[in-house]
Design an enzyme around this catalytic site. Structure first.
Site, short mmCIF file in Angstrom:
data_model
loop_
_atom_site.label_atom_id
_atom_site.label_comp_id
_atom_site.label_asym_id
_atom_site.label_seq_id
_atom_site.Cartn_x
_atom_site.Cartn_y
_atom_site.Cartn_z
N HIS A 72 28.30 -65.97 33.20
CA HIS A 72 28.16 -66.13 31.44
C HIS A 72 29.69 -66.51 30.93
CE1 HIS A 72 24.61 -62.85 31.09
NE2 HIS A 72 24.59 -64.13 32.06
N TYR A 201 24.92 -58.00 21.57
CA TYR A 201 25.60 -56.82 21.08
C TYR A 201 25.02 -57.07 19.51
CZ TYR A 201 28.81 -56.27 24.90
OH TYR A 201 29.34 -55.82 26.20
N PRO A 292 31.50 -47.61 27.38
CA PRO A 292 30.93 -49.08 28.12
C PRO A 292 30.79 -50.34 27.19
CG PRO A 292 29.39 -47.58 27.86
CD PRO A 292 30.35 -46.70 27.61
N LYS A 296 34.67 -52.39 30.70
CA LYS A 296 36.08 -52.19 31.10
C LYS A 296 36.16 -51.46 32.27
CE LYS A 296 37.81 -55.53 29.01
NZ LYS A 296 36.96 -56.56 29.43
N TYR A 384 37.72 -59.47 26.30
CA TYR A 384 36.37 -59.24 26.95
C TYR A 384 36.40 -59.97 28.39
CZ TYR A 384 31.32 -58.22 27.49
OH TYR A 384 30.11 -58.08 27.68
#
Length: 390
Positions: A72, A201, A292, A296, A384
């Protein structure tokens, strides 16, 4: 029985450390209280940072990852019916993430270690760690119905927050910092192809939602619920309707399918300092827990054991303890950065039960800034995709 490194916990942290040590010729034993089938089926994380993938490749444990993992290059943020994609490679000098379930990482590591004859003891229930401040700490455990003792040069606790390793340090030697969030995640697995190419998200007045996946045929979705929610109280139709409402965007459709698993996950942050007492060292969830939202948890655990593996190998080969002495400080700098990022993602995207309209407008302003500012987007992307290991 004696070994150089005794590892308590056969999750990804313990198994990866064992793999790194075994390949370097450092004797180690992994003690895991559950049986192999249970360990290989535990549903956990599914996003691997660039550094984690690099570590698995270095350990010779990435053959399936490289063929079956989903690469991704970004994530999508949604709010107020709008969407903004964060492109990782263009903002991070080429770093990206992989979707590859923790269960698959564990299966790969177990298979490799057993094939190489490494010492993995499933069903070994550890009762205590003694002598942390001596030159030869001891692990007391039960295996095959017999009480046994494993003496070690070093003990590594990869047995989680509630594991026994943390109790090896005397009261007051360690300090734990915690935050408990006033909401949980309702998570489902569904036998339906993902409705998106990358993770989504979503911030909404109804609360947070996340669309993830485990494979091209299996979707993984989450939505914010009050603490104490019983997953049995929701019908499948109610779950899909709620997800539909939170992901709502013109021209986009959420595909539905059979829900095969459901659970509610409490949200909290925790850091224990230092990550070492005497010859006992903590790694992964035994030392820190993150919500979550920032993906991480598994990646921090992998970073811990990569740093620790290098330190133990150096100590074994040269007798030099500089890396081992610096282990806790080295890892904690990365841990607190990840804790900050995870808290930022969590508080920006979730709706607190006591949240005021002013607080909501601040969240929208932050999301607007990420969409408008390359610097803000790059900050999110770098954290990220994962900062490089020291």
């Amino acid at each position: 029985m004696h070994t150089t490194v005794g590892i308590i916990g056969g999750g990804p942290a313990g198994l990866l450390l064992s793999r790194l040590l075994h390949r370097a010729g450092v004797d180690c034993v992994v003690l895991e209280s559950r049986d192999r089938a249970y360990v290989e089926q535990r549903q956990r994380a599914g996003i691997l940072e660039q550094s984690t993938v690099d570590a698995l490749r270095e350990a010779g444990a990435a053959e399936r990852l490289d063929t079956e993992g989903l690469v991704h290059d970004g994530v999508e943020l949604r709010w107020e019916g709008r969407a903004h994609r964060i492109d990782f490679p263009s903002l991070t000098d080429g770093r990206r993430v992989w979707v590859y379930a923790q269960t698959e990482v564990v299966k790969d590591l177990i298979a490799l270690q057993l094939a190489d004859g490494a010492a993995l003891r499933f069903g070994a229930e550890v009762h205590s760690v003694e002598g942390a401040d001596t030159g030869r700490p001891r692990i007391r455990y039960t295996y095959g119905g017999h009480d046994e003792t494993l003496t070690c040069d070093y003990v590594v606790g990869c047995d989680g927050f509630h594991g026994v390793t943390r109790a090896a340090a005397p009261e007051g030697a360690l300090r734990t910092y915690e935050r408990v969030y006033p909401y949980s995640w309702f998570g489902i697995l569904a036998d339906v192809a993902p409705s998106c190419d990358e993770l989504v998200y979503a911030h909404s007045p109804r609360g947070f939602a996340l669309h993830s996946m485990r494979s091209p045929e299996v979707s993984r979705l989450y939505f914010q619920v009050p603490n104490g929610t019983d997953p049995a109280d929701w019908t499948d139709e109610q779950i899909w309707d709620e997800l539909d409402a939170r992901f709502a965007r013109d021209g986009w459709k959420l595909e539905r399918g059979p829900i095969t698993a459901r659970s509610v996950l409490p949200m909290r942050s925790s850091v224990t300092e230092p990550m070492r007492y005497g010859r006992v060292l903590l790694a992964g969830d035994a030392a820190h827990i993150v919500p979550p939202t920032g993906a991480k948890g598994l990646n921090l655990a992998a970073a811990d054991v990569v740093v620790l593996g290098r330190a133990l190998i150096r100590q074994h080969r040269t007798g030099e303890s500089d890396l081992l002495d610096a282990y806790s400080d080295t890892c904690l700098r990365r841990v607190w950065r990840a804790e900050h990022f995870s808290a930022f993602m969590t508080t920006t995207l979730h709706t607190d039960p006591d949240q005021s309209p002013f607080d909501t407008r601040l969240q929208i302003a932050q999301l607007d800034r990420i969409a408008a500012s390359p610097h803000a987007a790059a900050e999110l992307a770098m954290n990220y995709a994962g900062l490089p290991l020291p």
